[in-house]
Scaffold this motif. Structure first.
Motif, PDB file in Angstrom:
ATOM      1  N   ARG A  35     -22.303  37.954  39.272  1.00 21.73           N
ATOM      2  CA  ARG A  35     -23.110  38.137  40.473  1.00 21.73           C
ATOM      3  C   ARG A  35     -23.305  39.602  40.849  1.00 21.73           C
ATOM      4  NH1 ARG A  35     -21.471  33.198  44.616  1.00 21.73           N
ATOM      5  NH2 ARG A  35     -21.698  31.524  43.088  1.00 21.73           N
ATOM      6  N   HIS A  36     -22.358  40.460  40.478  1.00 24.61           N
ATOM      7  CA  HIS A  36     -22.410  41.836  40.950  1.00 24.61           C
ATOM      8  C   HIS A  36     -22.185  42.880  39.859  1.00 24.61           C
ATOM      9  CE1 HIS A  36     -22.330  40.349  45.105  1.00 24.61           C
ATOM     10  NE2 HIS A  36     -21.375  39.525  44.727  1.00 24.61           N
ATOM     11  N   ALA A  94     -21.017  44.411  49.526  1.00 25.86           N
ATOM     12  CA  ALA A  94     -21.859  43.322  49.017  1.00 25.86           C
ATOM     13  C   ALA A  94     -21.177  41.973  49.226  1.00 25.86           C
ATOM     14  CB  ALA A  94     -22.169  43.539  47.542  1.00 25.86           C
ATOM     15  N   LEU A  95     -19.866  41.925  49.019  1.00 23.72           N
ATOM     16  CA  LEU A  95     -19.132  40.669  49.185  1.00 23.72           C
ATOM     17  C   LEU A  95     -19.039  40.250  50.647  1.00 23.72           C
ATOM     18  CD1 LEU A  95     -16.164  41.213  46.690  1.00 23.72           C
ATOM     19  CD2 LEU A  95     -18.299  39.972  46.304  1.00 23.72           C
ATOM     20  N   TRP A 127     -16.894  46.681  33.212  1.00 18.39           N
ATOM     21  CA  TRP A 127     -17.113  46.657  34.655  1.00 18.39           C
ATOM     22  C   TRP A 127     -15.784  46.746  35.415  1.00 18.39           C
ATOM     23  CZ3 TRP A 127     -16.182  42.449  38.238  1.00 18.39           C
ATOM     24  CH2 TRP A 127     -16.708  42.669  39.509  1.00 18.39           C
ATOM     25  N   ARG A 147     -16.982  52.931  44.500  1.00 19.76           N
ATOM     26  CA  ARG A 147     -17.565  51.761  43.835  1.00 19.76           C
ATOM     27  C   ARG A 147     -16.960  50.474  44.384  1.00 19.76           C
ATOM     28  NH1 ARG A 147     -20.351  51.085  39.618  1.00 19.76           N
ATOM     29  NH2 ARG A 147     -18.992  49.516  38.672  1.00 19.76           N
ATOM     30  N   LEU A 170     -17.462  37.146  39.746  1.00 25.73           N
ATOM     31  CA  LEU A 170     -17.945  38.332  40.453  1.00 25.73           C
ATOM     32  C   LEU A 170     -18.799  39.206  39.544  1.00 25.73           C
ATOM     33  CD1 LEU A 170     -14.965  39.541  42.682  1.00 25.73           C
ATOM     34  CD2 LEU A 170     -16.889  38.057  43.265  1.00 25.73           C
ATOM     35  N   TYR A 171     -18.388  39.283  38.287  1.00 18.94           N
ATOM     36  CA  TYR A 171     -19.192  40.074  37.348  1.00 18.94           C
ATOM     37  C   TYR A 171     -20.584  39.472  37.181  1.00 18.94           C
ATOM     38  CZ  TYR A 171     -20.958  42.031  33.017  1.00 18.94           C
ATOM     39  OH  TYR A 171     -21.761  42.620  32.078  1.00 18.94           O
ATOM     40  N   LEU A 228     -18.839  47.394  46.415  1.00 17.64           N
ATOM     41  CA  LEU A 228     -18.709  45.982  46.057  1.00 17.64           C
ATOM     42  C   LEU A 228     -18.229  45.175  47.254  1.00 17.64           C
ATOM     43  CD1 LEU A 228     -18.695  43.674  44.005  1.00 17.64           C
ATOM     44  CD2 LEU A 228     -16.413  44.414  43.312  1.00 17.64           C
ATOM     45  N   GLU A 287     -21.157  39.807  52.695  1.00 18.66           N
ATOM     46  CA  GLU A 287     -22.234  38.900  53.086  1.00 18.66           C
ATOM     47  C   GLU A 287     -21.830  37.439  52.956  1.00 18.66           C
ATOM     48  OE1 GLU A 287     -25.625  39.927  50.768  1.00 18.66           O
ATOM     49  OE2 GLU A 287     -25.710  42.006  51.498  1.00 18.66           O
ATOM     50  N   ASP A 339     -22.489  45.639  37.083  1.00 19.16           N
ATOM     51  CA  ASP A 339     -23.492  46.661  36.783  1.00 19.16           C
ATOM     52  C   ASP A 339     -23.109  47.458  35.546  1.00 19.16           C
ATOM     53  OD1 ASP A 339     -21.357  48.041  37.768  1.00 19.16           O
ATOM     54  OD2 ASP A 339     -22.450  49.099  39.353  1.00 19.16           O
ATOM     55  N   HIS A 391     -12.506  41.614  48.546  1.00 16.17           N
ATOM     56  CA  HIS A 391     -12.515  42.964  47.981  1.00 16.17           C
ATOM     57  C   HIS A 391     -11.721  42.956  46.675  1.00 16.17           C
ATOM     58  CE1 HIS A 391      -8.509  43.273  49.921  1.00 16.17           C
ATOM     59  NE2 HIS A 391      -8.258  44.228  49.046  1.00 16.17           N
TER      60      HIS A 391
END
Length: 257
Positions: A210-211, A239-240, A220, A232, A207-208, A236, A242, A213, A101
């Motif tokens: 891959r994720h 998503a992480l 970001w 937000r 991380l940017y 994230l 996973e 926006d 996180h």
């Protein structure tokens, strides 16, 4: 990809903007800490007093920013009640890795993870009962972390130190993994490190990629900061989730969270 805010001081005659200061805080984790034992006193690092009484204080392992005077100052201020002895020790069979996180100030924080054969250097904050309660608040126990204690043999607190179980905060979300393996913090000293490591600025950039926006890395990061962007950050984190590895260790007993 990397920002000048993570590596440069202000040019002569120029003051950092509020956004620049926020980015420096995000990139700076786990922040600068003295390389030897010290006393956090009046908001800064003072020489360690070997005669200080540690017997009435709870040792709490600081794997990330809680070892740094600037972070302790944010959490405890600079009053006389904020005095905290900080010592250095080693944990055998562990490493300091990234959580899954992003913190409210934009950094990817740290947690412990098992790593057979690795020795990792950790700071230990010696807290009063009131200071421990405050630390629980700042660590968001119950949502971001659990708090518990390690068996005495899990951490070497140093000669002459009280032999008591040391507290520690462990992420509830798991360690953030790449290809199924946790990623260590380059900034944290370790011997016989088995995990690949990345510096904070590299981890945020990854991380940017891959994720992200937003059009750029810095935009970001700024979009994730503060209470107003909690949703937000939660998205994230989902998503992480996973790609995480859970912490399991029979030498650690959860007390809160």
């Amino acid at each position: 990809m990397y920002s000048r805010f993570s590596i440069e001081n202000d040019p002569p005659g120029e003051a950092a903007t509020p956004d620049e200061l926020k980015l420096r805080r995000a990139y700076g984790y786990p922040y600068i800490a003295p390389d030897r034992d010290f006393l956090f006193l009046r908001g800064d690092a003072a020489p360690f007093d070997a005669g200080v009484d540690l017997s009435s204080r709870q040792p709490v392992i600081a794997v990330g920013s809680n070892r740094a005077p600037e972070q302790l100052r944010r959490k405890f201020g600079d009053g006389p009640e904020s005095e905290i002895p900080v010592t250095w020790g080693w944990m055998h069979g562990y490493d300091v890795v990234y959580c899954a996180h992003v913190a409210g100030y934009g950094s990817v924080p740290a947690t412990l993870h098992s790593s057979p054969g690795t020795d990792v250097r950790v700071a230990v904050t010696w807290l009063t009962a009131a200071q421990l309660e405050r630390m629980h608040e700042t660590e968001n126990v119950g949502e971001s972390y659990v708090y518990g204690t390690f068996e005495e043999a899990a951490v070497d607190l140093g000669s002459g130190r009280p032999a008591v179980p040391a507290g520690c905060y462990i992420t509830r979300r798991g360690a953030l993994a790449l290809d199924g393996v946790p990623v260590a913090l380059t900034e944290i000293e370790a011997r016989n490190r088995r995990f690949a490591s990345l510096a904070q600025v590299e981890k945020l950039a990854l991380l940017y990629e891959r994720h992200g926006d937003r059009p750029g890395l810095e935009e970001w990061i700024l979009s994730l900061l503060g209470d107003e962007n909690h949703a937000r950050r939660s998205g994230l984190a989902a998503a992480l989730s996973e790609s995480t590895v859970a912490f399991e260790d029979p030498r650690f007993t959860v007390l809160l969270g």
